[in-house]
Design an enzyme around this catalytic site. Structure first.
Site, PDB file in Angstrom:
ATOM      1  CD  GLU A  32      30.624  44.392  17.320  1.00  0.00           C
ATOM      2  OE1 GLU A  32      30.533  45.465  17.954  1.00  0.00           O
ATOM      3  OE2 GLU A  32      31.317  43.416  17.705  1.00  0.00           O
ATOM      4  CD  GLU A  64      12.731  53.199  18.401  1.00  0.00           C
ATOM      5  OE1 GLU A  64      12.581  52.104  17.815  1.00  0.00           O
ATOM      6  OE2 GLU A  64      12.912  53.303  19.637  1.00  0.00           O
TER       7      GLU A  64
END
Length: 631
Positions: A262, A378
């Protein structure tokens, strides 16, 4: 809600006749003598039916005008089979809880490599796609928002000398569904000119842009072109990277090392987005007012990177993420055990998938109460572009409606259903190819039914609540849409997702030699606290219909077809499909409707006449009268 299920009564109906579905509804019968006469006639016709082969019966032969308008549990049920029993449930008012959806709630994500097919260009606009978006816009009050991106946005490099929109090379070892080596040219951006009143987000390449000189140069070359294409009110939001949580593990080939984490992602994200802002300031400062991102666009909640950790690492330190975008697929096209009935037509599977994202967002929101609203940037049924016989069937139509409405009830603000050329789960195929014919596909009808149910949030915002159906299993779902902060019931939808297959192998192509019986469920909803003026009120019925869950053609919403072959996707009312059904709120404050297996029904409590609907303070007002229906 009281429920009556009578499988045997449905056997008397040839529900699979291609064009007949006259499902009569409970009415006010009048005098006792008239009721007795009708009962006797129903008994006599049932006797005649026992002498006639089932295949010779039609949907209008028995029940529509005589038997199905009898109250559930009366003589008909005792004659043809036992009732499943009755259970009383009530629909109570909603608390609201800020669950109003955004405008353009039903929106789309289009694969970057497929976008020129879907939209066309200046000389050859794709009017078929435009018509389908227009249909949704009529229901929602605004057209769907279009996110252009997907896996191929992280493969796309810019070539200023390319004489056409896109040059893509397929590597079948990586994917047979889209190219993995892509160059786009200046004319690619013409595709943003073809749809009026649509807002777009163009996906910029972080996959290559964050770790290669060619990718970084493409970013610098592309942003000014996006500025030019999406000026004058067409910009939705910016994107930088697609599913970076999968960069080190992607099945199409990793673009980051195993050490990808991350902190490294956030460093590359901030570097790229700050360059994008610098380019906007230089080339299109007028777009700074709408500057912001759909992010982090992770592919799921269980992948290598985690959104809460990315948030903690400072991904939104510049406060430029306008919508928290995450991607959701309920399962995979090749995942073991995936079936139409137990996966797509399983409300528990859909609910579990959405809830996993809500849990992640709740964790993130606890870290940062100012976190932006949640959207599905999405999503679709089965990742890897869906599976034939599942993702392109009427079962996927019902799944789409269930997924969209459960997401709305859960607090998701907007949903972008993903599609691409030749994708099995696509709502439509924009052009003819060697693999797929141009046309409106089954999932589109679930999109438009959900849009119709939600309505126009600018004119009449609704709050969606799931209606629990205890004891009904995982293949039924119901939702209520409340207006005015959850105090007035506007519409109700019931999805009966019990499978009903009518084709060989469930492929939707060759009809079975003998049509199987189609079950049905009679639902009676008791509305808590209805006032006397609501009783006797006429309620409109609209049906989402096909021959069965495996159908890939012959699908209608309220009698409308949006087929390419009829009028290039514009709505065409079919004369051989029954529309205009109504029922009434009975003396007990209940309303009853029959829902055959593999179909859905919307009950509209905002009484309508001549297409006019006007709200009053405590309900609705139609031309020629007013009704109150509330708490």
């Amino acid at each position: 809600m009281r429920l009556h299920e009578n499988e045997e009564s449905a056997r008397l109906l040839d529900f699979d006749a291609a064009t007949e579905h006259d499902f009569a509804v409970e009415d006010q019968w009048g005098s006792r003598s008239r009721r007795t006469t009708r009962l006797r006639l129903c008994v006599f016709m049932l006797f005649l039916a026992s002498l006639v082969p089932l295949s010779l019966l039609s949907a209008s032969f028995l029940l529509p005008d005589i038997c199905l308008d009898m109250k559930p549990g009366t003589l008909l049920c005792s004659l043809v089979g036992p009732s499943a029993g009755a259970a009383q449930f009530t629909i109570s008012s909603s608390t609201g809880d800020g669950k109003h959806v955004f405008d353009g709630y039903v929106s789309y994500s289009i694969e970057l490599s497929s976008f020129p097919d879907f939209a066309g260009n200046n000389s050859h606009p794709n009017t078929f796609s435009g018509n389908l978006l227009e249909n949704l816009g009529r229901y929602m009050g605004s057209k769907p928002y279009i996110r252009v991106g997907g896996n191929t946005q992280d493969y796309a490099l810019y070539d200023a000398s390319l004489p056409y929109a896109l040059n893509g090379t397929y590597d079948l070892k990586r994917s047979a569904d889209y190219p993995t080596t892509i160059f786009i040219g200046p004319s690619y951006f013409e595709s943003y000119n073809t749809w009026k009143d649509v807002k777009f987000s163009h996906g910029l390449n972080l996959g290559l842009g964050g770790n290669s000189s060619s990718g970084w140069q493409s970013l610098k070359n592309t942003v000014p072109l996006v500025c030019r294409a999406l000026g004058k009110g067409k910009l939705y939001a910016w994107q930088y990277g697609n599913e970076p949580d999968l960069y080190s593990t992607s099945a199409q080939g990793p673009v980051r090392p195993p050490s990808w984490d991350e902190a490294t992602y956030v460093e590359q994200w901030l570097n790229g987005t700050r360059m994008i802002k610098t380019l906007i300031e230089e080339h299109c400062p007028e777009l700074l007012d709408s500057y912001g991102y759909l992010a982090p666009a992770f592919g799921g909640v269980g992948n290598h990177l985690k959104a809460p950790k990315a948030w903690a690492a400072g991904i939104n330190s510049d406060k430029n993420i306008k919508l928290f975008s995450t991607h959701n697929y309920i399962s995979g096209a090749t995942s073991p055990g995936v079936t139409l009935q137990d996966t797509l037509l399983n409300h528990a599977v859909t609910k579990r998938s959405v809830e996993a994202h809500l849990a992640e967002y709740t964790t993130l929101h606890a870290q940062d109460p100012s976190a932006p609203p949640l959207i599905f940037g999405e999503c679709n049924s089965l990742y890897n572009q869906g599976r034939p016989g599942l993702s392109n069937t009427f079962g996927a139509t019902l799944w789409a409606a269930d997924f969209l409405l459960y997401s709305a009830a859960a607090g998701v603000k907007r949903v972008h259903l993903h599609m691409g050329t030749d994708y099995r789960y696509a709502s439509w195929q924009p052009v003819a190819t060697r693999q797929t014919t141009i046309g409106t596909k089954a999932p589109y009808y679930g999109n438009i039914a959900a849009a119709a149910f939600l309505g126009n949030p600018a004119r009449s915002p609704v709050v969606v609540e799931e209606i629990p159906l205890p004891g009904r299993g995982n293949h039924e779902a119901a939702y209520a849409a409340f207006t005015r902060d959850g105090t007035t019931l506007a519409r109700l939808i019931v999805l009966n997702m019990h499978g009903h297959n009518t084709t060989v192998g469930g492929a939707g192509l060759v009809p079975l030699p003998s049509t199987p019986a189609r079950g049905a469920v009679n639902y009676t909803f008791a509305i808590a606290g209805t006032e006397p003026p609501g009783r006797g009120m006429v309620v409109s019925i609209q049906r989402l219909w096909a021959n069965g869950s495996d159908a890939i053609t012959g699908i209608t919403w309220d009698g409308w077809s949006y087929n390419y072959e009829l009028d290039e996707g514009r709505p065409v009312r079919l004369s051989n499909v029954t529309v205009g059904e109504t029922t009434v709120i009975d003396a007990d404050g209940g309303v009853t409707v029959t829902v055959p297996h593999s179909s859905a029904v919307v009950l509209d409590f905002l009484a309508r006449k001549d297409g006019e609907r006007v709200q009053t303070r405590r309900g609705v007002k139609t031309r020629g009268g007013s009704f109150r229906f509330g708490w």
